[in-house]
Structures are given as structure tokens and as C-alpha cells.
Design an enzyme around this catalytic site. Structure first.
Site, PDB file in Angstrom:
ATOM      1  N   THR B 173       0.842  -1.187   0.000  1.00 10.43           N
ATOM      2  CA  THR B 173       0.000   0.000   0.000  1.00 10.43           C
ATOM      3  C   THR B 173       0.881   1.241   0.000  1.00 10.43           C
ATOM      4  O   THR B 173       1.883   1.301   0.702  1.00 10.43           O
ATOM      5  CB  THR B 173      -0.955   0.005   1.206  1.00 10.43           C
ATOM      6  OG1 THR B 173      -1.868  -1.086   1.066  1.00 10.43           O
ATOM      7  CG2 THR B 173      -1.766   1.292   1.277  1.00 10.43           C
ATOM      8  N   PHE B 175       1.118   5.207   0.831  1.00 12.55           N
ATOM      9  CA  PHE B 175       0.511   6.221   1.694  1.00 12.55           C
ATOM     10  C   PHE B 175       1.049   7.603   1.332  1.00 12.55           C
ATOM     11  O   PHE B 175       2.182   7.734   0.867  1.00 12.55           O
ATOM     12  CB  PHE B 175       0.863   5.938   3.167  1.00 12.55           C
ATOM     13  CG  PHE B 175       0.278   4.670   3.706  1.00 12.55           C
ATOM     14  CD1 PHE B 175      -0.946   4.673   4.369  1.00 12.55           C
ATOM     15  CD2 PHE B 175       0.944   3.453   3.574  1.00 12.55           C
ATOM     16  CE1 PHE B 175      -1.490   3.494   4.872  1.00 12.55           C
ATOM     17  CE2 PHE B 175       0.400   2.271   4.072  1.00 12.55           C
ATOM     18  CZ  PHE B 175      -0.812   2.299   4.723  1.00 12.55           C
TER      19      PHE B 175
END
Lengths: 276, 276
Positions: B173, B175
Site C-alpha cells: 500500500t 501512503f
């Protein structure tokens, strides 16, 4: 003739509504997920399948796009656009003041956040796997309400406590009807494709898109999905006006395929026109 | 100095892990949603906020992108990429054979579907609002397990019954660290922008992208989000290599803005480099 249409169940979903409108008189068969609908079309278990593709508020339906990319014998035969309307539903007799919990699919909860915060600020919110499942559970649970469609309320014996509770009035979902071949040309068509380009070269995506623009072909949608290889590598999904058998479109498709590292034609199909 | 960092709670989320890595020693403050994190940065309630932007399997995190578009005083100061690892967690002493229900956020359930189907085919699956909430509930519920991170297990006194249960090993992921200004140039930077173009004219998107490609600027990401006006009208989100203060990038940004019907600069920030 379409006799068996798969859709994302349970009965009462917007997918079922789209299937009923698309194939009046056909048998509609519920499947547990969008990928399962695509699989059923691929297998030949059904004639066609209805899947949600994008929503005007939420954007693309990723699990559908990803399933289409995995099934290269499944093609788009038609598109449909349906208005999405959310209602607050509970067992008959429950007053709004007596609601302790509101359940629904996280997407429906998100679309009604403003209503929940202003009208039911102290009520607990609970996630469910579908709006239809939420309505079925809520009708059987004291103090519970759910967010769902009018049809879900009817199917589950629920009462509608409030209508049109979504935050933004304009809420539409676009569906594809999928089959094992696409649609012949009608004179007012669209074509959907997917492709990947070399990701570390400036301008490689633009080089592909120019094959459409220099032929005056109008793109109606550009999405990207992760390739699942690594962050930063994407599959692009494009819709444009025209049928793949028309001369300019055929030329453009050949040029796009030649410039792509991966290419997939989802097919050509009649453009949806809003009923008057 | 960053003293207070907002993140999507509860403690134990991957957002908290990103915040702890980004600002060691800073106070990390949990918020209930990505939009609430962005709002806290905008208000000045925190110095910075950590939000998930995209995942290598699921694609963009739509609620974050939509919140960024609504808050034009919030800018990107940094990017971070974290590996995502899912575990099967339950109260200590529960055997895998005794599991009756597995709960988690629908995205985590989707990422572990293969594991659940092959190893726990008869177990009921239940949606939760976050992986952290699922782990907390499961540890207190006989017969229940949850999917979550190692840190969530630690925080809730859960035992890890199986590690790395996601279907695809590569799961990352990305960010953003958000603040009320972006980052000065470091020599290896990226820039993020959003824009809308006239949607009914062939080539209007390509006209904008060419402003980057003809200056040899490399786009690293192209996303689109619904404009919420109607189906078929999109906001495009683009990341490219370079800092907005560099000559070619500055020139390109000016040209893109001139060709757009809506334009928003999210800011320039150091490119993330994987730790060796």
C-alpha cells in the site's frame, strides 16, 4: 434469445433490477459475486450475465473489471444505466426514534452518510455483505433498520421509513450485459478495450491514446487498474464511441494493439440511450 | 518538527504502522475515516496526516482521493510504501478446526479468498468495518477468528493461527503524508495533480497529457475519479517525476492548468525509495 441471465444476488439487488429490465421474460439467476457471474457466462451455465461496471459517485466496480480481465472469452453485448435510490427500511411498526442500529453494505452506508449523521446521529452503524442481506437481517432483528432498494423491502416484508436518503440525488450505476460474443453494429455503438504499455517510458500511454484522437474517435471513459505485478504498473481500460467493424475504429484498434504490451478487446455494443 | 500525526484508526491498522515509521517519536492520533484525517490536517488539529492512496491489488483508495479533492488547503509532503501482510487471528487456544466464523474488512476478506476457500471452506464469513475492529471482536467471541495484521493481534491479545494468508504474495500500500504545505525540492521528487477537461471533445485529455510527454516528463500514475456530476465526467489524477519548482515541470503545470476546466496541485514531495 436470452433465456438465462446471471446477476449479483440475492434477489432485490440493483443487479437483479438491471437483469429484469434487460431480459424481460428471461430467468434471472442469482450468483454470490460479480466474478461468479462472469465465470458462469464463461462456463456457458447461463446465456448472459449482468454486472455493475461503474457508479456516478463511487467510480469503477473493481471486482468486475478485474474479473473481465481474467476471462478473455467473455464479451460485452450491451450497456444499461440505472438510477440508484436508497431507502431506510425496517420491520413494519418500528418508529425511526426506536432504531438502534442501521446495517448495509459499506458503499450504501457511505452514500447515505449525511442522512445518518444528521437524522440518526446516535445510531450504531453495522457493515453487511450486501444491501439485500442487510434488509433481510434488519427485518428479523428488533431495533434494526437497513439501507436498501424498494424492491428489497418488498421481497423481505420490510416497511420503508424514509425514501431517497442518499446524500447526492444523482446516483446512477452503469451495467454491462456479458455474453460469449459481442454485438453486431447498430450505427450508434461503443467499444471497450484494455491494454498495458511499457510503464517506464515517458509518453507510451499518450502514444496509444493518440491512435484514437488523431482519428477523431471520442473516448468516453479512461480507467486504470493495478496490474497486480507491482505498484506503478497499470492496465488501462478505455471506452470509445464507434463499433470495432467501422473503418476508423478498426484501424485504431490495430494500431493500439501494436503499441501495447497487453491488449484485450471487450467488444462493441449499442450505446445506452436514457428512456424518454 | 512533526509532533502530532493523524491516521485511520483504530490502533493496529496499516495506517498506524505507516505513521509510526514516518514520524518516529511523534504522537499518533486515531481518526475514524480517511476523510476525517484529511479534515484534521485542514483544521490544524494535527501537524500531518497519513492516508492510504493506492494498493497494488485493489487499486486506488477512493475515499482518500475524493477527500483530497474536497480540501484544497491540504498538500502532499511525502509518500511511503508499506508491505501488507494478512494473518489469521483468534483468541489463544482456539484450534483452526474449531473456527466457525471469520470476520474482517471486506477488502481483507477478498485478498484472502483463496486461503478461505481451500483451508476453511465451511466457515462463515462476516464483514467488519476494519481489520482492527474484526480482531477485537473475534478475540472476545467463541469460535470466531479474524484477518488482520501482526500488530492488531498484539494489541488485542490475539494468537496468530496462520501467517501470510493473502492470495498474492506481493501486496503493498502506498501512503501520503499530508500537511498544510508541500515539500521543498530534494533532487528526486514527484508531483501529484488533478484536473478535468472538456469531456465531449475528442482529444482533450490527450492535449493535456502531451504537455507532460513533449517535455519528457514521466507519468508514474494515471487515475480517474467520477466528478459526481454525471456518469462519463471524470477528474483525472496524475503523478509525475519531478518537482514543481523545476523549469520543465513548472512550464508543464502552467500549460496543463491553462487547458483544464478544473485544476488542483496536490504538491511535490520526495520520491519513496524502498529501504535496502
Amino acid at each position: 434469445l436470452v433465456q438465462r441471465i446471471a446477476y449479483l444476488g440475492p434477489p432485490g439487488t440493483f443487479g437483479e433490477q438491471a437483469a429484469l429490465r434487460y431480459g424481460p421474460g428471461a430467468a434471472t439467476i442469482a450468483f454470490p459475486s460479480h466474478p461468479a457471474v462472469v465465470q458462469a457466462v464463461d462456463n456457458g451455465d447461463v446465456d448472459e450475465g449482468i454486472v455493475a461496471i461503474e457508479n456516478s459517485l463511487e467510480g469503477p466496480v473493481n471486482e468486475t473489471l478485474d474479473a473481465l480481465l481474467r476471462h478473455d472469452r467473455v464479451f460485452v453485448r450491451s450497456e444499461l444505466v440505472l438510477p440508484i435510490d436508497h431507502n431506510l427500511i425496517a420491520a413494519p411498526g418500528l418508529a425511526i426514534d426506536a432504531i438502534e442500529v442501521v446495517m448495509s453494505h459499506p458503499q450504501a452506508l457511505a452514500q447515505c452518510r449525511g442522512y445518518l449523521e444528521t437524522r440518526l446521529p446516535k445510531v450504531r452503524v453495522e457493515a453487511a455483505l450486501s444491501t439485500a442481506a442487510a434488509v433481510a437481517t434488519s427485518v428479523a432483528t428488533p431495533g434494526a433498520a437497513a439501507i436498501g432498494s424498494r424492491r428489497t423491502a418488498e421481497l423481505n416484508g420490510g416497511a420503508i421509513l424514509a425514501e431517497h436518503i442518499q446524500d447526492v440525488a444523482l446516483n446512477k450505476t452503469r451495467f454491462f450485459a456479458l455474453g460469449r460474443s459481442d454485438h453486431e453494429a447498430t450505427g450508434d455503438d461503443k467499444t471497450s478495450i484494455a491494454f498495458t504499455v511499457a510503464h517506464d517510458r515517458p509518453g507510451s500511454l499518450i502514444g496509444v491514446l493518440q491512435e484514437l484522437s488523431q482519428r477523431q474517435i471520442n473516448m468516453t471513459r479512461v480507467e486504470s487498474r493495478p496490474s497486480r505485478e507491482d505498484l506503478g504498473i497499470y492496465v488501462f481500460l478505455i471506452d470509445f464511441q464507434g463499433h470495432r467493424t467501422e473503418a476508423l475504429a478498426a484501424e485504431a484498434l490495430e494500431a493500439v494493439e501494436a503499441k501495447s504490451t497487453y491488449f484485450r478487446l471487450f467488444g462493441s455494443y449499442p450505446r445506452f440511450v436514457e428512456p424518454a
